[in-house]
Scaffold this motif. Structure first.
Motif, PDB file in Angstrom:
ATOM      1  N   GLU A 247       1.033  -1.295   0.277  1.00 27.24           N
ATOM      2  CA  GLU A 247       0.205  -0.153   0.314  1.00 27.24           C
ATOM      3  C   GLU A 247       0.892   1.051   0.284  1.00 27.24           C
ATOM      4  OE1 GLU A 247      -2.743   2.112   3.246  1.00 27.24           O
ATOM      5  OE2 GLU A 247      -3.226  -0.147   2.570  1.00 27.24           O
ATOM      6  N   LYS A 248       2.064   1.045   0.821  1.00 20.47           N
ATOM      7  CA  LYS A 248       2.444   2.484   1.242  1.00 20.47           C
ATOM      8  C   LYS A 248       3.500   2.861  -0.699  1.00 20.47           C
ATOM      9  CE  LYS A 248       3.337   2.559   5.512  1.00 20.47           C
ATOM     10  NZ  LYS A 248       5.188   3.039   7.214  1.00 20.47           N
ATOM     11  N   TRP A 249       4.272   1.833  -1.145  1.00 16.19           N
ATOM     12  CA  TRP A 249       4.512   1.512  -2.310  1.00 16.19           C
ATOM     13  C   TRP A 249       3.916   2.105  -3.256  1.00 16.19           C
ATOM     14  CZ3 TRP A 249       3.884  -1.314  -7.327  1.00 16.19           C
ATOM     15  CH2 TRP A 249       4.879  -1.235  -7.962  1.00 16.19           C
ATOM     16  N   PHE A 250       2.470   1.539  -2.965  1.00 19.22           N
ATOM     17  CA  PHE A 250       1.339   1.869  -3.983  1.00 19.22           C
ATOM     18  C   PHE A 250       1.631   3.518  -4.679  1.00 19.22           C
ATOM     19  CE2 PHE A 250      -2.930   3.150  -5.594  1.00 19.22           C
ATOM     20  CZ  PHE A 250      -2.468   3.141  -6.817  1.00 19.22           C
ATOM     21  N   VAL A 251       1.699   4.062  -2.593  1.00 17.71           N
ATOM     22  CA  VAL A 251       1.105   5.289  -2.670  1.00 17.71           C
ATOM     23  C   VAL A 251       2.270   6.315  -3.132  1.00 17.71           C
ATOM     24  CG1 VAL A 251       0.791   7.216  -1.016  1.00 17.71           C
ATOM     25  CG2 VAL A 251      -0.933   5.008  -1.382  1.00 17.71           C
TER      26      VAL A 251
ATOM     27  N   HIS B  77       2.222   6.552  -7.371  1.00 15.66           N
ATOM     28  CA  HIS B  77       1.785   7.247  -7.759  1.00 15.66           C
ATOM     29  C   HIS B  77       1.580   8.798  -7.492  1.00 15.66           C
ATOM     30  CE1 HIS B  77      -2.581   8.774  -8.460  1.00 15.66           C
ATOM     31  NE2 HIS B  77      -2.749   8.953  -7.618  1.00 15.66           N
ATOM     32  N   TYR B  78       2.290   8.968  -5.958  1.00  9.46           N
ATOM     33  CA  TYR B  78       2.504  10.501  -6.242  1.00  9.46           C
ATOM     34  C   TYR B  78       3.389  10.716  -6.944  1.00  9.46           C
ATOM     35  CZ  TYR B  78       5.143  14.799  -3.555  1.00  9.46           C
ATOM     36  OH  TYR B  78       5.126  15.994  -3.235  1.00  9.46           O
TER      37      TYR B  78
ATOM     38  N   LYS C  85       3.285  13.864 -10.118  1.00 10.50           N
ATOM     39  CA  LYS C  85       4.033  14.624  -9.585  1.00 10.50           C
ATOM     40  C   LYS C  85       5.096  15.294 -10.684  1.00 10.50           C
ATOM     41  CE  LYS C  85       7.710  16.506  -6.462  1.00 10.50           C
ATOM     42  NZ  LYS C  85       8.892  16.851  -5.283  1.00 10.50           N
ATOM     43  N   GLN C  86       5.367  14.574 -11.604  1.00  5.16           N
ATOM     44  CA  GLN C  86       6.436  13.954 -13.060  1.00  5.16           C
ATOM     45  C   GLN C  86       5.063  14.479 -14.149  1.00  5.16           C
ATOM     46  OE1 GLN C  86       8.055   9.854 -13.633  1.00  5.16           O
ATOM     47  NE2 GLN C  86       9.334  10.135 -11.957  1.00  5.16           N
ATOM     48  N   SER C  87       4.065  14.078 -14.034  1.00  6.37           N
ATOM     49  CA  SER C  87       2.783  14.311 -14.750  1.00  6.37           C
ATOM     50  C   SER C  87       2.954  16.128 -15.316  1.00  6.37           C
ATOM     51  CB  SER C  87       1.786  14.184 -15.102  1.00  6.37           C
ATOM     52  OG  SER C  87       1.404  14.402 -13.593  1.00  6.37           O
TER      53      SER C  87
END
Length: 138
Positions: free
Chosen positions: A106-110, A113-114, A118-120
């Protein structure tokens, strides 16, 4: 004779403002206890519910004489301690390996995604004027 009635009887009209001041707070506190008990009934296991109801039922009645009130208060404190111990026992559990793995994923997914968000956001071009976007815009 109840405490409120006793206050009214002994104090007469002079006690009325104090009674009117105390009564809403007393009702509000009772409603808060009932709401908390309902919350426990919804999500706690049976042994926690039993302890919570025992503690709520042992709450001393304000209509008791001072000595009886003290004894009832001591009983309530014991019941409350039993309730708190049962809640601690219910909430204290060792996480199984799959729960630890799930939390890590879950932490890796968040995090992923973050960082993608941020890159986009950083790579977006500035917005074009509205006229350039319209077909046949002038």
């Amino acid at each position: 004779m109840g405490t409120i009635n006793r206050m009214h009887h002994e104090g007469g009209e002079a006690a009325e403002p104090h009674i009117q001041e105390v009564l809403p707070d007393t009702r509000h506190a009772g409603n808060e206890v009932l709401a908390a008990l309902d919350g426990i009934r919804v999500c706690a296991p049976d042994y926690v519910i039993d302890q919570a109801e025992a503690a709520a039922q042992s709450f001393p009645n304000v209509d008791l004489e001072p000595e009886a009130f003290s004894k009832a208060g001591a009983l309530y404190l014991k019941k409350k301690a039993l309730f708190i111990d049962s809640v601690r026992r219910d909430l204290a559990y060792g996480a199984a390996w799959w729960q630890l793995w799930r939390k890590a994923k879950e932490k890796w997914f968040v995090w992923r995604h973050y960082s993608e968000q941020k890159q986009s956001d950083a790579g977006e071009p500035e917005s074009a004027p509205v006229s350039a976007v319209r077909p046949g815009g002038s």
